[in-house]
Every structure is written in C-alpha cells, then in structure tokens.
Scaffold this active site. Structure first.
Site, PDB file in Angstrom:
ATOM      1  N   HIS A 167      15.684  -4.518  38.736  1.00 18.84           N
ATOM      2  CA  HIS A 167      16.000  -5.936  38.623  1.00 18.84           C
ATOM      3  C   HIS A 167      17.486  -6.220  38.544  1.00 18.84           C
ATOM      4  O   HIS A 167      18.249  -5.490  37.908  1.00 18.84           O
ATOM      5  CB  HIS A 167      15.322  -6.529  37.377  1.00 18.84           C
ATOM      6  CG  HIS A 167      15.812  -5.914  36.088  1.00 18.84           C
ATOM      7  ND1 HIS A 167      16.897  -6.409  35.392  1.00 18.84           N
ATOM      8  CD2 HIS A 167      15.381  -4.831  35.390  1.00 18.84           C
ATOM      9  CE1 HIS A 167      17.111  -5.680  34.308  1.00 18.84           C
ATOM     10  NE2 HIS A 167      16.206  -4.709  34.277  1.00 18.84           N
ATOM     11  N   ASP A 168      17.897  -7.267  39.233  1.00 21.41           N
ATOM     12  CA  ASP A 168      19.259  -7.810  39.158  1.00 21.41           C
ATOM     13  C   ASP A 168      20.321  -6.870  39.689  1.00 21.41           C
ATOM     14  O   ASP A 168      21.518  -7.095  39.476  1.00 21.41           O
ATOM     15  CB  ASP A 168      19.599  -8.221  37.716  1.00 21.41           C
ATOM     16  CG  ASP A 168      18.616  -9.220  37.153  1.00 21.41           C
ATOM     17  OD1 ASP A 168      18.588 -10.363  37.646  1.00 21.41           O
ATOM     18  OD2 ASP A 168      17.848  -8.858  36.231  1.00 21.41           O
TER      19      ASP A 168
ATOM     20  N   GLY B  34      18.568  -1.334  36.208  1.00 22.52           N
ATOM     21  CA  GLY B  34      18.844  -2.755  36.270  1.00 22.52           C
ATOM     22  C   GLY B  34      20.319  -3.097  36.197  1.00 22.52           C
ATOM     23  O   GLY B  34      21.102  -2.445  35.513  1.00 22.52           O
TER      24      GLY B  34
END
Length: 255
Positions: free
Chosen positions: A118-119, A136
């Site tokens: 994520h991200d 992440g």
C-alpha cells in the site's frame, strides 16, 4: 477480444482493443485503458486504474485491499501507468488513508511474485526481480534495477539508477547511482555499467564517483561529507539529486 469465461462488472470501464482472457475477474470501480492484454486468471479489483499498452500475466492481482490493520475501507486506488509488464502472481495493493494510492509508473517490468504494498510509489523504467517484496510507503525512483528476492522495509527510499543485489534486505535508504549488495547490505561502488548504458558521460560518472568517495570513504559524518561535496564537486542536476536525496533521508542511508 473478451473471453466469455471472464467476469467483468457492468460498472467497470474498459478501453479499446483490450484482450481479456478466460477466468479474468474485473471488479466495479475499475478503469482500464486501451491496448491492454490481461491474461487468464488475473484479478483486477476495486479501485484499480490501468493505463495503456500493459501486459498483465496469469495470477496477477491488482487493487486488493492493503495488508495493513489500520485500513478501514477508505476509498483508495492502485494506479498503473503505460507500457508495463506485470508477470505471474504479482500483487499490487491499493492505498490507505496515508497517501490514498499505490502507483506504478510507466515502462516497468515487475517479474514473477513481486509484491507492491500500500501507498508505495514505483517510478518509471524500473526492473523489479522475481519474488521481491516491497513494503508500504516505499518510494522507488526511476530506472532502478532491483534483483530477485529483495526485502524492503516500509518507508524506505530507493534512488534512481541503482542496482540492488539479489537476496538483500534493508531498512535504510539507498541513494541514487550506486550498487548495493553484500550481507548486511552496504555501498558497493557506483553502478558504472548501468550509467554508461544510460548515456552518462565519463566526466559525469567521475563526478558521481568522487561524490560517493567523499561520502563513504573519508571517515566524515554525512553532514560534513555533503558540505565537502558542495565545495569540491562540480554541481550538476545529478550531483544535486544525490545531495538532496541524502539531506532529505528520514531513515538514513545504507553504509
């Protein structure tokens, strides 16, 4: 061009000349551009945004929810640019409230089994080797080459034009233009072959080498070494990139 054995949610937006193989699953809130090839058993999930001219191989999963316990179902995306090759079993999770999106740029090769958490932001022109796991909120700048089975700690920053040896693991930033290898991971010289292939002049390569000689080999702390670089090495966008990268590093650079 679309197999009758594929499932495509009626709200999904599909561009022109897209080939979709059997047993592909395409969720709602998905946008897919033109001239993409999506091979059998790929999963394009909620929040995926895919550009043009990508090849997505069997078993890839784009847009799955983050493996982050702080995620609460917020509206986020996983955004893929153009001309990428995403090989078998690659997983690209969508973002969280932290940044809202996971991004893979253009002209990248993500080999089998790569995980992009994520991200994370992967730039353009990168090669990520088999089974590499990117945690992440990692940032990977353009034209980085990451070998197989590399483990990246969350929040790390990987500079452009680097070469990272297979099997490495790291929790600090890797500055641009270098080779990173050994165990524990360490600076292993500049990526001279990669720089020559990318058209860097001999003079510029020598300036990059001198910059890292000052940073790594003179025994000074990083602040003093960067000051010496500014005083002794001719400034160019490439040298300024190195200096700025290290000055802004929050995790510190590998040694």
């Amino acid at each position: 061009m679309i197999s009758p054995l594929a499932y495509i949610h009626p709200e999904a937006i599909i561009g022109e000349n897209v080939e979709i193989g059997p047993f592909v699953y395409i969720d709602k809130n998905v946008v897919i551009g033109d001239n993409n090839l999506i091979m059998p058993n790929a999963n394009i999930l909620y929040g995926a945004r895919i550009g043009n001219n990508n090849r997505i191989f069997p078993g890839a999963v784009i847009g799955a929810i983050p493996q982050d316990l702080k995620f609460r179902g917020e509206e986020t995306t996983a955004e893929i640019g153009d001309n990428n090759t995403i090989r078998e079993n690659v997983t690209i999770n969508r973002g969280t409230a932290a940044k809202g999106k996971t991004v893979v740029g253009n002209n990248n090769l993500l080999m089998e089994g790569v995980h992009v958490a994520h991200d994370t932001h992967v730039g353009s022109g990168c090669i990520i080797g088999n089974s590499t796991k990117i945690a992440g909120e990692v940032i990977i700048d353009d034209n980085a080459i990451v070998s197989g089975a590399v483990l990246m700690h969350q929040f790390c920053h990987v500079g452009g034009y680097v070469m990272i040896q297979g099997g490495c693991r790291f929790s600090k930033d890797i500055p641009p233009y270098i080779i990173a290898g050994r165990e524990p991971i360490a600076y292993s010289g500049i990526n001279i072959v990669g720089l020559r292939r990318r058209g860097f002049s001999n003079e510029l390569i020598e300036n990059i080498h001198n910059t890292y000689r000052i940073i790594y080999n003179n025994g000074k702390n990083v602040t003093d070494a960067l000051q010496q670089v500014k005083e002794e090495v001719p400034m160019s966008p490439e040298i300024e990139y190195i200096v700025s990268f290290i000055e802004k590093s929050e995790r510190g650079i590998i040694r």
